[in-house]
Enzyme design. Structure first.
Site, PDB file in Angstrom:
ATOM      1  CB  CYS A 235      66.603  58.452   0.036  1.00 19.28           C
ATOM      2  SG  CYS A 235      66.920  57.404  -1.566  1.00 19.28           S
TER       3      CYS A 235
ATOM      4  CG  ASP B  54      78.100  51.189  -1.680  1.00 17.73           C
ATOM      5  OD1 ASP B  54      79.142  51.446  -2.293  1.00 17.73           O
ATOM      6  OD2 ASP B  54      77.237  51.902  -1.571  1.00 17.73           O
TER       7      ASP B  54
ATOM      8  CG  HIS C 138      62.634  59.495  -2.612  1.00 17.37           C
ATOM      9  ND1 HIS C 138      63.840  58.415  -2.321  1.00 17.37           N
ATOM     10  CD2 HIS C 138      61.934  59.165  -1.989  1.00 17.37           C
ATOM     11  CE1 HIS C 138      63.470  57.835  -1.496  1.00 17.37           C
ATOM     12  NE2 HIS C 138      62.386  58.223  -0.996  1.00 17.37           N
TER      13      HIS C 138
ATOM     14  CG  ASN D 230      63.366  43.099  -6.861  1.00 20.72           C
ATOM     15  OD1 ASN D 230      62.473  42.192  -7.355  1.00 20.72           O
ATOM     16  ND2 ASN D 230      63.532  42.784  -5.660  1.00 20.72           N
TER      17      ASN D 230
ATOM     18  CB  CYS E 106      62.395  46.763  -3.914  1.00 15.40           C
ATOM     19  SG  CYS E 106      63.180  48.166  -4.218  1.00 15.40           S
ATOM     20  CB  SER E 107      65.964  47.562   0.400  1.00 21.27           C
ATOM     21  OG  SER E 107      66.793  48.269  -0.593  1.00 21.27           O
TER      22      SER E 107
ATOM     23  CG  HIS F 266      65.662  57.057  -5.283  1.00 18.61           C
ATOM     24  ND1 HIS F 266      65.840  58.371  -4.939  1.00 18.61           N
ATOM     25  CD2 HIS F 266      66.252  57.102  -6.682  1.00 18.61           C
ATOM     26  CE1 HIS F 266      66.384  58.906  -5.843  1.00 18.61           C
ATOM     27  NE2 HIS F 266      66.311  58.452  -6.824  1.00 18.61           N
TER      28      HIS F 266
ATOM     29  CD  GLN G 214      70.148  45.150  -7.236  1.00 21.28           C
ATOM     30  OE1 GLN G 214      71.294  44.421  -7.268  1.00 21.28           O
ATOM     31  NE2 GLN G 214      69.206  45.204  -6.208  1.00 21.28           N
TER      32      GLN G 214
ATOM     33  CG  HIS H  26      61.133  37.478 -19.058  1.00 22.01           C
ATOM     34  ND1 HIS H  26      60.197  36.463 -19.763  1.00 22.01           N
ATOM     35  CD2 HIS H  26      62.515  37.155 -19.394  1.00 22.01           C
ATOM     36  CE1 HIS H  26      61.134  35.705 -20.567  1.00 22.01           C
ATOM     37  NE2 HIS H  26      62.194  36.109 -20.337  1.00 22.01           N
TER      38      HIS H  26
ATOM     39  CD  GLU I  80      51.706  28.033  -7.786  1.00 14.60           C
ATOM     40  OE1 GLU I  80      51.687  29.091  -7.065  1.00 14.60           O
ATOM     41  OE2 GLU I  80      51.161  27.999  -8.812  1.00 14.60           O
TER      42      GLU I  80
HETATM   43  P1  H2U Z   1      67.112  46.508  -3.944  1.00 14.89           P
HETATM   44  O1  H2U Z   1      66.251  47.805  -3.411  1.00 14.89           O
HETATM   45  O2  H2U Z   1      66.405  46.268  -4.954  1.00 14.89           O
HETATM   46  O3  H2U Z   1      67.556  45.757  -2.813  1.00 14.89           O
HETATM   47  O4  H2U Z   1      68.607  47.386  -4.387  1.00 14.89           O
HETATM   48  C1  H2U Z   1      69.296  48.293  -3.667  1.00 14.89           C
HETATM   49  C2  H2U Z   1      70.649  47.586  -3.842  1.00 14.89           C
HETATM   50  O5  H2U Z   1      71.554  48.892  -3.477  1.00 14.89           O
HETATM   51  C3  H2U Z   1      71.226  46.728  -3.068  1.00 14.89           C
HETATM   52  O6  H2U Z   1      71.697  45.698  -3.946  1.00 14.89           O
HETATM   53  C4  H2U Z   1      72.547  48.511  -2.841  1.00 14.89           C
HETATM   54  C5  H2U Z   1      72.203  47.286  -2.061  1.00 14.89           C
HETATM   55  O7  H2U Z   1      73.112  46.232  -1.789  1.00 14.89           O
HETATM   56  N1  H2U Z   1      73.121  49.388  -1.914  1.00 14.89           N
HETATM   57  C6  H2U Z   1      74.149  50.089  -1.880  1.00 14.89           C
HETATM   58  O8  H2U Z   1      75.059  49.627  -3.111  1.00 14.89           O
HETATM   59  N2  H2U Z   1      74.803  51.172  -1.226  1.00 14.89           N
HETATM   60  C7  H2U Z   1      73.974  51.428  -0.031  1.00 14.89           C
HETATM   61  O9  H2U Z   1      74.244  52.296   0.670  1.00 14.89           O
HETATM   62  C8  H2U Z   1      72.904  50.866   0.304  1.00 14.89           C
HETATM   63  C9  H2U Z   1      72.317  49.935  -0.953  1.00 14.89           C
HETATM   64 ZN    ZN Z   2      65.707  58.783  -3.032  1.00 16.49          ZN
END
Ligand code: H2U
Ligand code: ZN
Length: 369
Positions: free
Chosen positions: A52, A78, A115, A153, A160-161, A164, A168, A320, A339
């Protein structure tokens, strides 16, 4: 013709905060549902995941390494969507082709080193830590940027990626669409009524108690009268507060309490970690510093004002919560078709959604065995 019944008859409700209508079709709640009602697969995340990029001590995609943080942890995104040194865009070639250069910064806030947790599973002091981090970020970024968007998010369905627990922050020198619409509507309401729109709304909801889901000494969470998302919530302080850092010590403790309760109810609704996008809105800031590189024109807000003057009395701090789930852990509402082309629509009324959420326990289902 029978008498109008808002629990039976199609109607439109007005959102006075952004000047938009929403179509409500409560009669559709009676139609049979034959779709899937799947439970989400159990979520067995480890407390630490070596892969992670948000866990303590791990390397990120950029090559930077996270500290061995033990509480909340903030780092510059980043892959930031906003940058600090953008040159002015110049005059538009045509009024239909306008461009505005924008300066800003993006940060990531890890809520916890763990995590496997989410906000409602964190302890009250840990949630309070997130609140204090948000406040400090607002103070710092508000010195340079007019708008500071703190948001979370959450969940794969929201795009959401990473599971963890994190949020933001995007801070910029422009006022984006949503806060700009709220600015306009609140300003007009204040000019016409002499009171902030959302302060009047708080008092109305407290008196009616029809849409309140949770309340405590300093806060209330309601399904707003004009909700679009099935289980949308609006979180409001009970007193008039312009910005997040203005919250007192007691109000911050109380915020941790109501966040834990409302987010626990969310998770309990479909016994799943409830996805959503949430974020804070408050009065825009009046920057006193400029971004690293100067941006040319001064905005009207940066002109000298008497000390203590704040032209933002029409604002009321609020958050919200926009969750997409509709009837199970896997069936979500889509904002598509009518919509996208006409206006947002919902079946369940705000009052029915509030009843369902209010009746849920505020003890997390994972801790009930
Ligand atoms: P989301 O999961 O909400 O997309 O947020 C993760 C953010 O973390 C995403 O904006 C940043 C991504 O750009 N990120 C980093 O800054 N460094 C990383 O090594 C991976 C993800
Ligand atoms: Zn983690």
């Amino acid at each position: 013709m029978s008498q109008f019944d808002p629990t039976e008859h199609p109607h439109r409700r007005f959102n006075p905060l952004i000047d938009e209508w929403v179509q409500v079709s409560p009669h559709r709640m009676k139609r049979p549902w034959q779709g899937q009602v799947e439970k989400a697969p159990p979520d067995n995340r480890p407390a630490y995941d070596p892969n992670c990029y948000l866990c303590p001590g791990n390397g990120r995609a950029s090559g930077h390494t996270n500290t061995n943080y033990t509480e909340t942890f903030v780092f510059p995104n980043d892959f930031a969507a906003l940058l600090t040194d953008v040159p002015p865009a110049g005059e538009p070639a045509h009024p239909l082709l306008q461009t505005q250069a924008v300066q800003g910064e993006c940060r990531v806030v890890c809520f916890s080193p763990r995590h496997d947790l989410t906000l409602p599973e964190m302890s009250l002091p840990e949630i309070r830590g997130v609140i204090d981090t948000w406040a400090a970020q607002f103070v710092e970024l508000g010195q340079t940027y007019r708008w500071v968007q703190v948001f979370e998010n959450k969940g794969a369905v929201m795009g959401c990626s990473n599971p963890h627990p994190h949020g933001q922050i995007w801070a910029l020198d422009a006022l984006p669409n949503e806060p700009a619409a709220e600015e306009k509507a609140q300003k007009r309401y204040f000019a016409e009524n002499g009171r902030p729109l959302l302060v009047d709304y708080v008092n109305l909801e407290l008196a009616q108690q029809k849409r309140v889901v949770v309340q405590n000494e300093h806060w209330l969470a309601v399904v707003p009268y004009w909700a679009v998302w099935p289980f949308e919530l609006l979180l409001l302080p009970r007193r008039h507060i312009l910005r997040f850092p203005d919250l007192t010590n007691d109000e911050r403790d109380s915020l941790a309490d109501i966040l834990k309760k409302m987010l626990t109810k969310y998770d309990n609704l479909f016994e799943t970690s409830f996805p959503y996008s949430m974020g804070w809105h408050g009065a825009p800031f009046t920057p006193t510093k400029t971004p690293e590189v100067s941006i040319g024109d001064e905005s009207e807000d940066s002109q000298a004002k008497p000390p203590g003057f704040d032209a933002n009395e029409h604002w009321q701090l609020h958050a919200h919560f926009y969750p997409p789930l509709l009837r199970s852990a896997t069936v979500k509402k889509f904002l598509v078709g009518y919509e996208l082309l006409s206006e947002a629509q919902r079946d369940l009324t705000a009052e029915q959604a509030a009843d369902r959420l209010r009746d849920l326990p505020d003890i997390h289902y994972k801790t009930i065995g």
